[in-house]
Write an enzyme that holds these catalytic residues in place. Structure first.
Site, mmCIF file in Angstrom:
data_model
loop_
_atom_site.group_PDB
_atom_site.id
_atom_site.type_symbol
_atom_site.label_atom_id
_atom_site.label_comp_id
_atom_site.label_asym_id
_atom_site.label_seq_id
_atom_site.Cartn_x
_atom_site.Cartn_y
_atom_site.Cartn_z
ATOM 1 N N GLU A 19 -14.317 12.609 57.572
ATOM 2 C CA GLU A 19 -14.861 12.634 58.934
ATOM 3 C C GLU A 19 -15.179 14.064 59.368
ATOM 4 O OE1 GLU A 19 -16.236 9.765 60.093
ATOM 5 O OE2 GLU A 19 -14.241 8.875 59.987
ATOM 6 N N ASP A 59 -19.669 15.942 57.070
ATOM 7 C CA ASP A 59 -21.076 15.870 56.599
ATOM 8 C C ASP A 59 -21.929 17.049 57.071
ATOM 9 O OD1 ASP A 59 -21.228 14.852 59.239
ATOM 10 O OD2 ASP A 59 -22.507 13.149 58.687
ATOM 11 N N SER A 74 -50.697 1.538 71.407
ATOM 12 C CA SER A 74 -49.557 1.145 72.237
ATOM 13 C C SER A 74 -48.417 0.574 71.397
ATOM 14 C CB SER A 74 -50.011 0.117 73.271
ATOM 15 O OG SER A 74 -50.468 -1.016 72.589
ATOM 16 N N GLY A 86 -18.756 3.695 67.280
ATOM 17 C CA GLY A 86 -18.507 4.585 66.145
ATOM 18 C C GLY A 86 -18.888 3.939 64.823
ATOM 19 N N LEU A 87 -19.729 2.901 64.888
ATOM 20 C CA LEU A 87 -20.094 2.171 63.672
ATOM 21 C C LEU A 87 -21.599 2.264 63.412
ATOM 22 C CD1 LEU A 87 -17.732 -0.859 64.309
ATOM 23 C CD2 LEU A 87 -17.336 1.071 62.780
ATOM 24 N N SER A 88 -22.205 3.306 63.940
ATOM 25 C CA SER A 88 -23.602 3.655 63.639
ATOM 26 C C SER A 88 -24.642 2.682 64.171
ATOM 27 C CB SER A 88 -23.809 3.790 62.129
ATOM 28 O OG SER A 88 -23.178 4.909 61.666
ATOM 29 N N SER A 143 -26.817 3.496 66.284
ATOM 30 C CA SER A 143 -28.094 4.212 66.375
ATOM 31 C C SER A 143 -28.726 4.397 64.999
ATOM 32 C CB SER A 143 -27.946 5.538 67.115
ATOM 33 O OG SER A 143 -26.848 6.248 66.657
ATOM 34 N N GLU A 189 -32.335 12.217 65.394
ATOM 35 C CA GLU A 189 -31.155 12.560 66.212
ATOM 36 C C GLU A 189 -31.161 14.048 66.570
ATOM 37 O OE1 GLU A 189 -28.336 10.520 66.853
ATOM 38 O OE2 GLU A 189 -28.634 8.817 65.522
ATOM 39 N N ASP A 215 -24.392 8.766 58.409
ATOM 40 C CA ASP A 215 -24.667 7.431 58.951
ATOM 41 C C ASP A 215 -25.994 6.891 58.432
ATOM 42 O OD1 ASP A 215 -22.442 8.156 60.300
ATOM 43 O OD2 ASP A 215 -23.352 8.181 62.288
#
Ligand code: GLA
Length: 356
Positions: A17, A20, A51, A109-111, A113, A145, A157
């Protein structure tokens, strides 16, 4: 009218953790929860039409024009960032509408995004025949990001959402982006993932502060990245101010724990994996300071249950989820006891996301 559908699963990081963005090593795996994007391109649309219409299964809507992407501070930015970066790199996209369905809880916290970015990029790749490999999609996801959303995240992620497969952990070197699939010995254990119900956000200040602290430590140590140091270099950290020393110590020891976890998984030595989870959590709490009291409680309650090898905070921290390893076929019953005790102690409702 043509439609294209693509899916990306969320991830849970087993260990490694905040390593990276320090060029270190990580060990994420996929979770069953996923995001699915269906793109529709109308034949009747003229080539000048640019569009983009977005709808989600959570009744959210959005709209923008290609070439006019503007940061809004909402979920739409992950999509705007994608089309902007693709077009800026010279790739051609036309008008489309996108329907988004996601079962990955946001802020867990499990990605959620990264799963949104990668499923969207995969759908765009199919719809517009973009010559992009899975690793390239992950790089673009990270740039969305960093450059559009303003979260200085690493690449774990996006690599996990783009490349990891169920039942395997992705042992990834985040500098070279080389990786090895490590089998989780599921005949001997269950994986348990519990969402604390307290949301976290990577674009919030704390995550970026941690990254800046690591950069400051590198500057003082006259190195490019904390990856250059290993556990045998720990005495070198004594020259740093206390806070930077703690941050760097977490990264050095966490990298070592990733290698040990990989070895222990290969040997089916789950007690050692559990011990490493425990050490990782203590390091995140005491040295890296990314845990919160409720998460510490959740980890403690879980780790105390009979049949649990170990538990730790997973992901960026400041809320989010925990991951635990339990004896085979026990995750479900353990998780029920944990949620009950957690509610009694903290008043918050935890949700079980993986118990298998
Ligand atoms: C978030 C970031 C990742 C990684 C983790 C912490 O999930 O997106 O890049 O830094 O936090 O390990």
């Amino acid at each position: 009218m043509k439609t294209f559908t693509a899916r990306a699963h969320g991830r849970v990081n087993l260990i490694g953790e905040h390593t990276d963005y320090n060029g270190g090593w990580v060990l994420p795996t996929t979770i069953p929860q996923f995001t699915e994007v269906t793109l529709t391109i109308e034949d009747s649309r003229s080539s000048a039409d640019s569009s983009v219409t977005l709808t989600t299964s959570k009744e959210r809507k959005g709209q923008y024009r290609l070439g006019h992407e503007q940061k809004t501070g909402t979920w739409i930015d992950y999509l705007q960032g994608a089309t902007k970066l693709l077009r800026d790199s010279g790739l051609e996209l036309g008008a489309f509408s996108a329907k988004i369905h996601s079962t990955v809880p946001e802020g867990s916290g499990l990605s959620s995004s990264a799963a949104l970015e990668i499923s969207f990029l995969k759908a765009l790749r199919e719809a517009f025949n973009l010559p992009l490999e899975d690793v390239e999609l992950a790089r673009i996801g990270q740039r969305i990001e960093n450059e559009f959303v303003g979260a200085r995240v690493g690449i774990m992620d996006q690599m996990a959402c783009s490349l990891a497969t169920a039942g395997e952990a992705l042992f990834l070197d985040t500098q070279s982006l080389t990786y090895e699939s490590i089998t989780i010995p599921r005949m001997h254990c269950d994986l348990l993932v519990i969402n604390s119900g307290l949301a976290h956000q990577n674009s919030g200040g704390d995550y970026n502060t941690r990254r800046a602290e690591c950069e400051a430590a590198c500057k003082e140590l006259r190195i490019h990245s904390l990856r250059e140091l290993s556990e045998k270099d720990l005495p070198q950290l004594d020259q740093l101010p206390e806070t930077l020393k703690r941050r760097a110590r977490h990264v050095l020891t966490e990298n070592a724990r990733v290698f040990r976890t990989v070895q222990a998984l290969k040997e089916h030595d789950l007690s050692t994996v559990g011990r490493l989870f425990k050490e990782s959590h203590a390091s995140m709490r005491d040295d890296y300071a990314v845990s919160i009291p409720e998460i510490d409680q959740l980890v403690e309650i879980t780790a105390k249950q009979k049949g649990v090898f170990g538990a730790r905070l997973t992901g960026g921290g400041f809320g989010g989820s925990i991951v635990a390893l339990t004896e085979k076929n026990l995750a479900q019953s353990i998780s029920e006891d944990v949620c009950k005790a957690y509610r009694e102690k903290t008043g918050h409702s935890a949700t079980v996301l993986v118990a298998r």
